[in-house]
Design an enzyme around this catalytic site. Structure first.
Site, PDB file in Angstrom:
ATOM      1  N   GLU A 164       4.359  27.501  44.016  1.00 31.79           N
ATOM      2  CA  GLU A 164       4.424  28.351  42.828  1.00 31.79           C
ATOM      3  C   GLU A 164       3.013  28.839  42.476  1.00 31.79           C
ATOM      4  OE1 GLU A 164       6.066  26.223  39.527  1.00 31.79           O
ATOM      5  OE2 GLU A 164       5.963  27.929  38.153  1.00 31.79           O
ATOM      6  N   LYS A 200      11.122  33.749  37.970  1.00 33.66           N
ATOM      7  CA  LYS A 200      11.511  32.451  37.438  1.00 33.66           C
ATOM      8  C   LYS A 200      12.302  32.628  36.140  1.00 33.66           C
ATOM      9  CE  LYS A 200       9.461  27.887  36.559  1.00 33.66           C
ATOM     10  NZ  LYS A 200       8.160  27.131  36.533  1.00 33.66           N
ATOM     11  N   CYS A 216      10.428  25.861  40.993  1.00 24.51           N
ATOM     12  CA  CYS A 216      10.170  24.596  40.307  1.00 24.51           C
ATOM     13  C   CYS A 216      11.225  24.174  39.286  1.00 24.51           C
ATOM     14  CB  CYS A 216       8.770  24.623  39.688  1.00 24.51           C
ATOM     15  SG  CYS A 216       8.161  22.977  39.305  1.00 24.51           S
TER      16      CYS A 216
HETATM   17  N1  LIG Z   1       9.914  18.627  35.469  1.00 23.58           N
HETATM   18  C1  LIG Z   1       9.487  19.700  34.603  1.00 23.58           C
HETATM   19  C2  LIG Z   1       8.182  20.316  35.080  1.00 23.58           C
HETATM   20  C3  LIG Z   1       8.364  21.674  35.740  1.00 23.58           C
HETATM   21  C4  LIG Z   1       7.038  22.327  36.091  1.00 23.58           C
HETATM   22  C5  LIG Z   1       7.182  23.750  36.558  1.00 23.58           C
HETATM   23  N2  LIG Z   1       6.113  24.362  37.102  1.00 23.58           N
HETATM   24  O1  LIG Z   1       8.244  24.374  36.441  1.00 23.58           O
END
Ligand SMILES: NCCCCC(N)=O
Length: 262
Positions: free
Chosen positions: A41, A110, A144
């Site tokens: 990411e 996202k 993510c």
């Molecule tokens: N587990 C939650 C953290 C997600 C971090 C992200 N970059 O989406």
């Protein structure tokens, strides 16, 4: 298809340096027979770079995308990478898939932003299932936090995704996502999931690595440690078809009982 996972944070704040890291990794991945290289990411610019996100954000077909396409075509392998996408005045946390000949195949924004840092710097996307065909596989993209919502991965499964690519910036203390959740997402949705993380301290965040490619049997085909690594795993359509016969979750669903979860 052999898939390479580039676990790296590159050089936050320097697109030029990150393109060099991507180019070098693409050369190594191509030499190892990979058909796809996946970067984390926000790999192109860095993640915790504050207001530089807006300054460095580019359109999906901007100069940096052209540079990535050139890397893909020169090394002859597909690339998936995270970057801040500018669309007019709006900035998205995006990931793009580029084919081995440099063609832009898919761009995903996202949809589930994590915490105030992301909400302060990005606008959420509104399209949850983005896919493309690559080397006989239907490849989907999430980023993510998206993958931590079972609804998102199930939507991909129902849309026929074979390999879910998940560029990631996962921080401490969320190690269990890579260690436990990703294999379960792959098993319960009968697909491969490639989860590719950043590493090291970046601003307030300690990124934890543990990049993982899990198969439809819930077994990790590869998992990186906590440092900069390039790891590999193979995705096999025949294995996937057999797994789906053995674990017919999608066929056995009863949406009529799920109410608002349908
Ligand atoms: N587990 C939650 C953290 C997600 C971090 C992200 N970059 O989406």
């Amino acid at each position: 298809m052999r898939t390479a996972l580039l676990q790296s944070s590159g050089r936050p704040g320097s697109v030029a340096e990150n393109l060099k890291v991507l180019d070098e990794a693409a050369g190594r991945a191509a030499a190892a027979g990979a058909g796809l290289l996946i970067a984390p990411e926000m790999f192109l610019t860095g993640y915790a770079i504050g207001d530089d996100i807006a300054r460095l954000a580019e359109p999906a077909d901007g100069d940096s995308a052209d540079a990535v396409a050139e890397i893909s075509s020169r090394h002859g392998l597909a690339l998936a990478y995270g970057y801040p996408e500018r669309d007019g005045e709006t900035v998205y946390n995006s990931a793009q898939l580029i084919s081995a000949d440099g063609t832009r195949l898919a761009n995903y924004r996202k949809t589930h932003l994590f915490g105030c840092f992301e909400r302060d710097h990005f606008t959420p996307g509104e399209r949850s299932v983005v896919q493309a065909e690559l080397n006989g596989l239907r490849v989907g993209i999430l980023i993510c936090y998206d993958v931590e919502f079972p609804e998102n991965v199930r939507a991909h499964a129902l849309a026929g995704t074979d390999l879910l690519v998940v560029p990631t910036a996962q921080m401490h203390p969320f190690q269990f996502v890579a260690e436990s959740m990703i294999p379960v997402r792959a098993f319960e949705n009968q697909m491969y999931v490639a989860y590719v993380n950043r590493v090291g301290q970046e601003g307030e965040f300690e990124f934890i690595g543990l990049s993982t490619l899990a198969g439809p049997d819930g077994v990790a085909r590869t998992r990186a440690g906590r440092g900069e690594e390039l790891v590999f795993a193979d995705t096999d359509p025949a294995f996937l078809a057999a797994a789906r016969e053995a674990n017919p979750y999608l066929k056995d669903r009863r949406p009529g009982l799920y109410g608002s979860l349908v």
